[in-house]
Motif scaffolding. Sequence first.
Motif, mmCIF file in Angstrom:
data_model
loop_
_atom_site.group_PDB
_atom_site.id
_atom_site.type_symbol
_atom_site.label_atom_id
_atom_site.label_comp_id
_atom_site.label_asym_id
_atom_site.label_seq_id
_atom_site.Cartn_x
_atom_site.Cartn_y
_atom_site.Cartn_z
ATOM 1 N N GLN A 11 0.815 -1.210 0.000
ATOM 2 C CA GLN A 11 0.000 0.000 0.000
ATOM 3 C C GLN A 11 0.855 1.269 0.000
ATOM 4 N N MET A 12 2.153 1.114 -0.308
ATOM 5 C CA MET A 12 3.094 2.229 -0.411
ATOM 6 C C MET A 12 3.556 2.753 0.945
ATOM 7 N N LYS A 13 3.183 2.079 2.017
ATOM 8 C CA LYS A 13 3.603 2.516 3.342
ATOM 9 C C LYS A 13 5.042 2.080 3.597
ATOM 10 N N GLU A 14 5.867 3.005 4.067
ATOM 11 C CA GLU A 14 7.236 2.653 4.423
ATOM 12 C C GLU A 14 7.215 1.765 5.662
ATOM 13 N N THR A 15 7.972 0.673 5.638
ATOM 14 C CA THR A 15 7.939 -0.301 6.733
ATOM 15 C C THR A 15 9.125 -0.174 7.685
ATOM 16 N N TRP A 42 7.840 7.077 -4.533
ATOM 17 C CA TRP A 42 6.594 7.371 -3.822
ATOM 18 C C TRP A 42 6.409 6.473 -2.600
ATOM 19 N N HIS A 43 6.055 7.075 -1.470
ATOM 20 C CA HIS A 43 5.766 6.327 -0.256
ATOM 21 C C HIS A 43 5.084 7.261 0.756
ATOM 22 N N TRP A 44 4.598 6.673 1.828
ATOM 23 C CA TRP A 44 4.067 7.452 2.943
ATOM 24 C C TRP A 44 4.410 6.710 4.226
ATOM 25 N N HIS A 45 4.244 7.359 5.357
ATOM 26 C CA HIS A 45 4.612 6.726 6.623
ATOM 27 C C HIS A 45 3.782 7.314 7.760
ATOM 28 N N ASN A 46 3.803 6.606 8.896
ATOM 29 C CA ASN A 46 3.055 7.062 10.065
ATOM 30 C C ASN A 46 3.778 8.168 10.832
ATOM 31 N N GLU A 47 5.051 8.362 10.501
ATOM 32 C CA GLU A 47 5.846 9.346 11.221
ATOM 33 C C GLU A 47 5.714 10.740 10.625
ATOM 34 N N LEU A 48 5.995 11.742 11.423
ATOM 35 C CA LEU A 48 6.183 13.100 10.929
ATOM 36 C C LEU A 48 7.601 13.188 10.391
ATOM 37 N N GLN A 49 7.789 13.975 9.352
ATOM 38 C CA GLN A 49 9.109 14.055 8.731
ATOM 39 C C GLN A 49 9.524 15.517 8.565
ATOM 40 N N PHE A 50 10.728 15.801 9.057
ATOM 41 C CA PHE A 50 11.306 17.136 8.949
ATOM 42 C C PHE A 50 12.621 17.008 8.187
ATOM 43 N N CYS A 51 12.802 17.787 7.148
ATOM 44 C CA CYS A 51 13.987 17.648 6.300
ATOM 45 C C CYS A 51 14.598 19.009 5.977
ATOM 46 N N ASP A 80 1.115 10.036 6.792
ATOM 47 C CA ASP A 80 0.146 9.440 5.857
ATOM 48 C C ASP A 80 0.016 10.192 4.534
ATOM 49 N N VAL A 81 1.010 11.002 4.178
ATOM 50 C CA VAL A 81 0.940 11.783 2.932
ATOM 51 C C VAL A 81 1.916 11.197 1.909
ATOM 52 N N LEU A 82 1.409 10.832 0.745
ATOM 53 C CA LEU A 82 2.252 10.309 -0.332
ATOM 54 C C LEU A 82 3.209 11.377 -0.843
ATOM 55 N N HIS A 83 4.474 10.998 -1.046
ATOM 56 C CA HIS A 83 5.437 11.956 -1.571
ATOM 57 C C HIS A 83 6.606 11.235 -2.238
ATOM 58 N N MET A 84 7.350 11.970 -3.027
ATOM 59 C CA MET A 84 8.525 11.455 -3.721
ATOM 60 C C MET A 84 9.557 12.579 -3.788
#
Length: 301
Positions: A11-15, A42-51, A80-84
């Motif tokens: 489902q594109m979720k990062e594991t 493309w992927h999404w994850h349950n974590e917040l991401q700061f870059c 939960d937001v798809l991005h690349m």
Amino acid sequence: MQVYDIHIDQQMKETTQHGSLDFPFAIYETQLNKNVLGFVNWHWHNELQFCYVVSGIIMLYINNEEIILKSGQGFFINKDVLHMIKPFEIPDSKYVCINVHPTLIYGSPGNVIEQRLIRPFIQSSTLTHCIFSPETASENQILLQFSKMNSLYTEGKYGHELDILISLLTVWKEIIMIQKQKLPIVRAISEMDETRIKALLLLIHNRYKDKLKLKDFSDEVHLCSSECCRLFKRHMGCTIFEYVIDYRIEKSIDSLVFSDLSISQIAYDCGFGSTSYYIENFRNKTGMTPLEYKKSLCSKK
């Protein structure tokens, strides 16, 4: 730590587990030309991401936008937001990624911090991402905290976890104060389109080994073939079959790394019509043949 590839489910979720259960926080450095595909797919994850971008220029694909970010700029991606992310003109562009589970920020579920200051924002359909530039004072303070967290994490001194938490709370407060001052951001992708995109991705992930036809995709989302193609291209930044090839290559890498299967068998197992077609596409994406890639991994062990 350099990231060479990310692992995602169907489902594109990062594991990847970022950090540990008792401290769900991790920092990675990504030089994009060292990634197996030369970009982060493309992927999404349950974590917040700061870059933040360390060098070069990157292109962030998110919420039906293509955002160019230069060295010194940074960004936030909601859960939960798809991005690349791809390099822009400079293949060895580099950025630092801070992944943190929201529970590290709010602590006990149900408290006022979670209910009033965390949950409304991370569940908001309007807050998919934020961009930070050093020219804006409040945003520059956020970027300085990103760099500070990286240093704290790298040095790993006694008590660094507390200092990281303080920085995280500072960053989060700045973000929600900025967001409260802005007009609501309308998501560029509708709920219907997002549901269709996820259905198409799931179809690819479940049937990538099969000989897929355009009709399989259009039937899945009940659209005509041309509209199905436009939908996918509009929101994913590539055609359906470009994505299928990228996904097949990513799956083939698992076999290259963890099995003794022949190149021909891997090509067949991953849905490529022929070994030569597999090798050609693998080389186009990675700059080397599957066998060269496998040998390069063995030499690092």
